[in-house]
Write an enzyme that holds these catalytic residues in place. Structure first.
Site, PDB file in Angstrom:
ATOM      1  CD  GLU A  12      -2.055   1.514   2.592  1.00  0.00           C
ATOM      2  OE1 GLU A  12      -2.018   0.704   3.636  1.00  0.00           O
ATOM      3  OE2 GLU A  12      -2.418   2.453   3.086  1.00  0.00           O
ATOM      4  N   GLY A  78      -7.646 -10.047  11.221  1.00  0.00           N
ATOM      5  CA  GLY A  78      -8.150 -11.488  10.979  1.00  0.00           C
ATOM      6  C   GLY A  78      -9.588 -11.233  11.829  1.00  0.00           C
ATOM      7  CG  MET A 194      -0.085  -8.947  14.755  1.00  0.00           C
ATOM      8  SD  MET A 194       0.988  -9.917  13.741  1.00  0.00           S
ATOM      9  CE  MET A 194       2.515 -10.343  14.665  1.00  0.00           C
ATOM     10  CD  GLU A 195       0.867  -4.114  12.846  1.00  0.00           C
ATOM     11  OE1 GLU A 195      -0.405  -4.368  12.571  1.00  0.00           O
ATOM     12  OE2 GLU A 195       1.573  -5.262  12.509  1.00  0.00           O
ATOM     13  CG  ASP A 218      -6.847 -13.844   8.353  1.00  0.00           C
ATOM     14  OD1 ASP A 218      -5.875 -12.701   8.173  1.00  0.00           O
ATOM     15  OD2 ASP A 218      -7.251 -13.945   9.832  1.00  0.00           O
TER      16      ASP A 218
HETATM   17  N1  ADE Z   1      -3.635  -9.617  10.442  1.00  0.00           N
HETATM   18  C1  ADE Z   1      -4.393 -10.282   9.597  1.00  0.00           C
HETATM   19  N2  ADE Z   1      -4.701 -11.665   9.910  1.00  0.00           N
HETATM   20  C2  ADE Z   1      -4.472 -11.681  11.214  1.00  0.00           C
HETATM   21  C3  ADE Z   1      -4.550 -12.458  12.156  1.00  0.00           C
HETATM   22  N3  ADE Z   1      -5.173 -13.645  11.863  1.00  0.00           N
HETATM   23  N4  ADE Z   1      -3.754 -12.514  13.455  1.00  0.00           N
HETATM   24  C4  ADE Z   1      -2.922 -11.299  13.625  1.00  0.00           C
HETATM   25  N5  ADE Z   1      -3.015 -10.237  12.752  1.00  0.00           N
HETATM   26  C5  ADE Z   1      -3.834 -10.275  11.444  1.00  0.00           C
END
Ligand code: ADE
Length: 249
Positions: A12, A78, A194-195, A218
């Protein structure tokens, strides 16, 4: 207003830096910060890298070294909520750290010394992001993407939802038990990444407005890794670029 565009997607970032008017590139702490103009606004664009430490370092640098007055964070997540499908978009409300645990000194999930287990996104940033994303979805959404890629990921008409996000230093899948623990302990959480919560905490401490925008890649289950790079390259990075463009205009 000098706005930071912080992304956990390198793809991106490339799309944006190719189009922006770059006035300066600065390397600090293993990141490249691109200053310049995008969609008529003064911006600093940077790839945050992955994880809470990387995101906190990047957000702190944006605020203290570049003087940004607002942070827009985009990336993928996710989905935990059964209402979310791949391609849907979540705009942050409350950001939790699902791996924070200083018990018994503080209750599990509480951010030490903040007396709270989450950080709230400012309401004006939520409203603005929600409204422009709704327009993006409603206005001829599919013309922005290769048709075969939308088909591959079964994306027809995505939804945008405002809700809670949990961040932690783990790519969440079914097997680890983290997914079920979050569902049990933090039932309002819609998606994991994660951020975001790290950026939110830094912005809270510096009193800077922010918003986190996440495209569902996901379902944080055992299929979570399948086609992940392809989704980022061909779908999510295009979503984010278009959303950022609309947010800045
Ligand atoms: N970013 C995208 N999918 C994720 C997941 N399953 N766990 C943590 N960060 C993600």
């Amino acid at each position: 207003m000098k706005t930071a565009i912080m992304s956990a997607m390198y793809e991106e970032l490339n799309r944006i830096t190719k189009q922006m008017n770059i006035s300066r590139k600065t390397k600090i702490g293993n990141r490249t910060y691109y200053e310049g103009e995008f969609c008529g606004q003064e911006v600093v664009v940077v790839f945050s890298h992955w994880g809470k430490v990387a995101a906190a370092l990047t957000a702190t640098t944006l605020i203290t070294r570049f003087g940004v007055e607002k942070i827009i964070f985009t990336g993928v997540a996710g989905g935990i909520s059964p209402d979310l499908r791949i391609g849907d978009i979540v705009v942050s409300r409350n950001l939790y750290q699902h791996d924070m645990d200083s018990s018994p000194i503080f209750p599990r999930y509480e951010i030490p010394l903040l007396k709270n287990n989450h950080i709230e996104t400012p309401e004006t940033e939520i409203d603005k992001a929600f409204n422009i994303i709704k327009d993006f979805i409603n206005e001829d959404f599919s013309r922005n993407f290769p048709a075969e890629e939308l088909e591959r990921f079964h994306i027809t008409k995505p939804q945008v939802i405002v809700g809670d996000i949990a961040s932690g230093d783990e790519f969440v899948s079914e097997t680890s038990g983290t997914r079920q623990r979050i569902i049990n302990d933090l039932p309002t959480v819609l998606c994991v990444e994660m951020e975001g919560a790290a950026v939110a905490q830094v912005c809270h401490d510096f009193d800077i407005p922010f918003v986190v925008i996440r495209i569902i890649s996901d379902s944080a289950n055992d299929d979570a890794h399948i086609d992940f790079p392809r989704f980022i390259e061909n779908i999510a990075s295009i979503y984010s670029e278009k959303i950022v463009e609309k947010l800045l205009f």
